[in-house]
Every structure is written in C-alpha cells, then in structure tokens.
Scaffold this motif. Structure first.
Motif, PDB file in Angstrom:
ATOM      1  N   SER A  54      41.519  32.879 153.807  1.00 59.43           N
ATOM      2  CA  SER A  54      41.949  32.060 152.674  1.00 59.43           C
ATOM      3  C   SER A  54      42.857  32.844 151.735  1.00 59.43           C
ATOM      4  CB  SER A  54      40.730  31.546 151.900  1.00 59.43           C
ATOM      5  OG  SER A  54      40.080  30.508 152.608  1.00 59.43           O
ATOM      6  N   GLU A  90      31.898  32.467 159.046  1.00 57.74           N
ATOM      7  CA  GLU A  90      31.842  30.991 159.079  1.00 57.74           C
ATOM      8  C   GLU A  90      31.612  30.441 157.684  1.00 57.74           C
ATOM      9  OE1 GLU A  90      28.776  29.895 161.796  1.00 57.74           O
ATOM     10  OE2 GLU A  90      29.743  30.810 163.522  1.00 57.74           O
ATOM     11  N   VAL A  94      36.346  34.723 156.560  1.00 59.11           N
ATOM     12  CA  VAL A  94      36.880  33.429 156.119  1.00 59.11           C
ATOM     13  C   VAL A  94      37.524  33.546 154.741  1.00 59.11           C
ATOM     14  CG1 VAL A  94      35.424  31.957 157.546  1.00 59.11           C
ATOM     15  CG2 VAL A  94      34.584  32.711 155.333  1.00 59.11           C
ATOM     16  N   SER A 154      34.222  39.263 153.978  1.00 60.12           N
ATOM     17  CA  SER A 154      34.142  37.964 154.627  1.00 60.12           C
ATOM     18  C   SER A 154      35.445  37.603 155.341  1.00 60.12           C
ATOM     19  CB  SER A 154      33.834  36.881 153.590  1.00 60.12           C
ATOM     20  OG  SER A 154      34.141  35.595 154.093  1.00 60.12           O
ATOM     21  N   LYS A 165      37.293  25.708 149.049  1.00 65.41           N
ATOM     22  CA  LYS A 165      36.816  25.686 150.435  1.00 65.41           C
ATOM     23  C   LYS A 165      35.794  26.782 150.694  1.00 65.41           C
ATOM     24  CE  LYS A 165      39.768  25.505 153.767  1.00 65.41           C
ATOM     25  NZ  LYS A 165      41.027  25.724 154.549  1.00 65.41           N
ATOM     26  N   CYS A 166      35.958  27.912 150.035  1.00 66.63           N
ATOM     27  CA  CYS A 166      35.035  29.028 150.249  1.00 66.63           C
ATOM     28  C   CYS A 166      33.596  28.662 149.891  1.00 66.63           C
ATOM     29  CB  CYS A 166      35.474  30.246 149.427  1.00 66.63           C
ATOM     30  SG  CYS A 166      36.979  31.057 150.022  1.00 66.63           S
ATOM     31  N   ASP A 177      29.562  32.266 154.712  1.00 63.66           N
ATOM     32  CA  ASP A 177      29.865  33.581 154.139  1.00 63.66           C
ATOM     33  C   ASP A 177      29.690  33.593 152.624  1.00 63.66           C
ATOM     34  OD1 ASP A 177      30.355  34.701 156.563  1.00 63.66           O
ATOM     35  OD2 ASP A 177      32.490  35.096 156.233  1.00 63.66           O
ATOM     36  N   THR A 234      31.250  27.591 152.771  1.00 65.15           N
ATOM     37  CA  THR A 234      31.089  28.467 153.933  1.00 65.15           C
ATOM     38  C   THR A 234      29.761  29.209 153.911  1.00 65.15           C
ATOM     39  OG1 THR A 234      32.106  30.405 152.875  1.00 65.15           O
ATOM     40  CG2 THR A 234      33.592  28.835 153.948  1.00 65.15           C
ATOM     41  N   GLU A 294      41.913  26.752 148.402  1.00 63.39           N
ATOM     42  CA  GLU A 294      41.222  27.736 149.237  1.00 63.39           C
ATOM     43  C   GLU A 294      39.975  28.289 148.542  1.00 63.39           C
ATOM     44  OE1 GLU A 294      41.823  28.480 152.377  1.00 63.39           O
ATOM     45  OE2 GLU A 294      43.506  27.070 152.432  1.00 63.39           O
TER      46      GLU A 294
END
Length: 260
Positions: A210, A260, A206, A204, A235-236, A241, A239, A232
C-alpha cells in the motif's frame, strides 16, 4: 525456471536477481528484458519472498546500457514500439510492483542500466559506480523512463544537464544528488542491501504494498496522491496484518505478519 542471461537466488525471504552477461557488461537485450520480467514476476508471486534485489555480475557493471546492435537499424515505428514494450514489460512493471525492489549498482549504470536502477524503489551503489544517460551522444533520447524518473529523483536542472551533456557522475555525486541512498565498497554492497532487505522483511507486506502505491501515485499525472493514501490507509484496517500489528504492539511483543 532456467534463464540464459540472469541468475536467480532466494534466501530468507530475499530474492537476488543478477544480470549475467559479463562479456557484454550486462547490457540489456530483448531476451534479458524478457527474462527479468519473468524473474521479477516469479518473485512477486512467491509468498515466501518479501524483497527483491537486482544487481549485475562481475565487478565492472550493473548494466552498461542497452544492446545497441539490436536496434541500430530500427524505423520510427519500431523504435516507438521498443520503448513502449520496455516500459510495459520491465520498467513500469518494476516501479509498480507490490514488493520492494532494491538496485545494487555495482559499477557502470548507463542508459537503460540507469533507467533500470531508477525503476527500482531505491538504490545503493558501490564506490566504483558510474551513472549516466548517454543517449543523446547516439542521436536518440532515453526511452525507458529516464527523462521522467531522473528529474523526479534529482531535480529538473541536474537531470537536464546529465541528459544533455551525456556525461557520467560517480557514486559520491549520485549520493549527494539523492540518486542513491548509500555508497559502500563493492564487497559490502550486497551484504548492506541484504541488511536493509532483512529490516523490510520484519514489516507487513500488505502495508508495504500500500505504501508503494501511495508514494508512486504522487508522480502520476491526473492522480491525487492524498486520495490514494487515504484509500490505502483505510484498506489496511481490513487486513490480518493490521490486527496482528496492533495486537502485538499492545501486548508488547514482536508482530508475526502473514501478508494478508
């Protein structure tokens, strides 16, 4: 985009940026630093590119240093500005890039050349590579991050010795120090880098971005790396992903990440 001092190629999600000043052993001058910034930024903004490899042209040098003729007569103010601009435009820029950057060290990596390699996220070297920071032999110190990144990578004592003696180490010594991840023949260097890059491309984008931010945060003054990791990590979960990766795992299929 046309460049005077570098070559830019893209294939299967991998951008290869080659510093192309073989008559100067690929030394970094002001124009080359600016072109490297543009090329790296171009690769970062291209959604099809997942990994960047930086190397030097020819068989002798990755980058044999900075172009001393450009700054030999600089004042204190000009020297300070030179270092500050270099950090901003290239070396810190690469270190904090959202996409992985691999240095393929194919010969001499001295002074600014080693500093460029150290700004990349990790390094591979050909067996003829020689690395060092010879600046004190010119009456100056490394100014593009060498006094900071070298101790982070190989430890304070070894870094102090390399900097103060202005000596070079070979590829196998660099491997034993942890300065490079692998040593190969010169012919195998780029294919090996590409093989690692291809593995990275399967994951991934993204999440990788991170991970870069989280790892780098541990080396920044006043920043709690654990807090950055927690942020981080969270945040994943928002997404596409993450949804695709976990769904693919549960469905026992290969994930198709869209970044994304």
């Amino acid at each position: 985009m046309t460049f005077n001092n570098i070559l830019f190629e893209e294939d299967n999600g991998i951008a290869t940026i080659t510093i192309n000043r073989p008559n100067k052993l690929n030394a970094l001058n002001k124009e080359t630093i600016a072109e490297l910034h543009k090329a790296v930024k171009l690769a970062e903004e291209d959604g099809d590119i997942k990994v960047i490899i930086i190397t030097g042209s020819g068989e002798k040098a990755f980058v044999a240093g900075a172009d001393i003729s450009e700054f030999a007569n600089f004042s204190v103010e000009e020297g300070t500005k030179l270092a500050a601009n270099g950090h901003k435009v290239l070396f810190d820029f690469i270190e904090n890039l959202s996409k992985p950057v691999i240095a393929a060290v194919n010969g001499f990596a001295l002074g600014g050349g080693l500093e460029l390699a150290m700004a990349c996220h990790f390094r591979l070297a050909s067996d003829n590579a020689k690395m060092g920071l010879p600046e004190v032999s010119l009456g100056v110190i490394p100014g593009y991050g060498g006094t900071q990144r070298l101790p982070q990578l190989i430890g304070k004592g070894r870094a102090m010795e390399m900097i103060m003696t202005a000596g070079m180490i070979d590829a196998n010594k660099a491997l034993s120090f942890g300065l490079v991840n692998y040593v190969t023949t010169q012919d195998e260097l780029l294919p090996f880098c590409e093989k690692i890059a291809a593995k990275i491309c399967n994951n991934s984008p993204v999440a990788i971005s991170s991970a870069i931010q989280a790892v780098n945060s541990n080396f920044k003054s006043g920043v709690n790396g654990y807090d950055v990791e927690i942020k981080e990590f969270g945040k994943c979960f928002g997404t596409a992903d993450f949804t695709e990766g976990t769904t693919a795992f549960l469905e026992k299929r290969k994930a198709n990440f869209i970044g994304e």
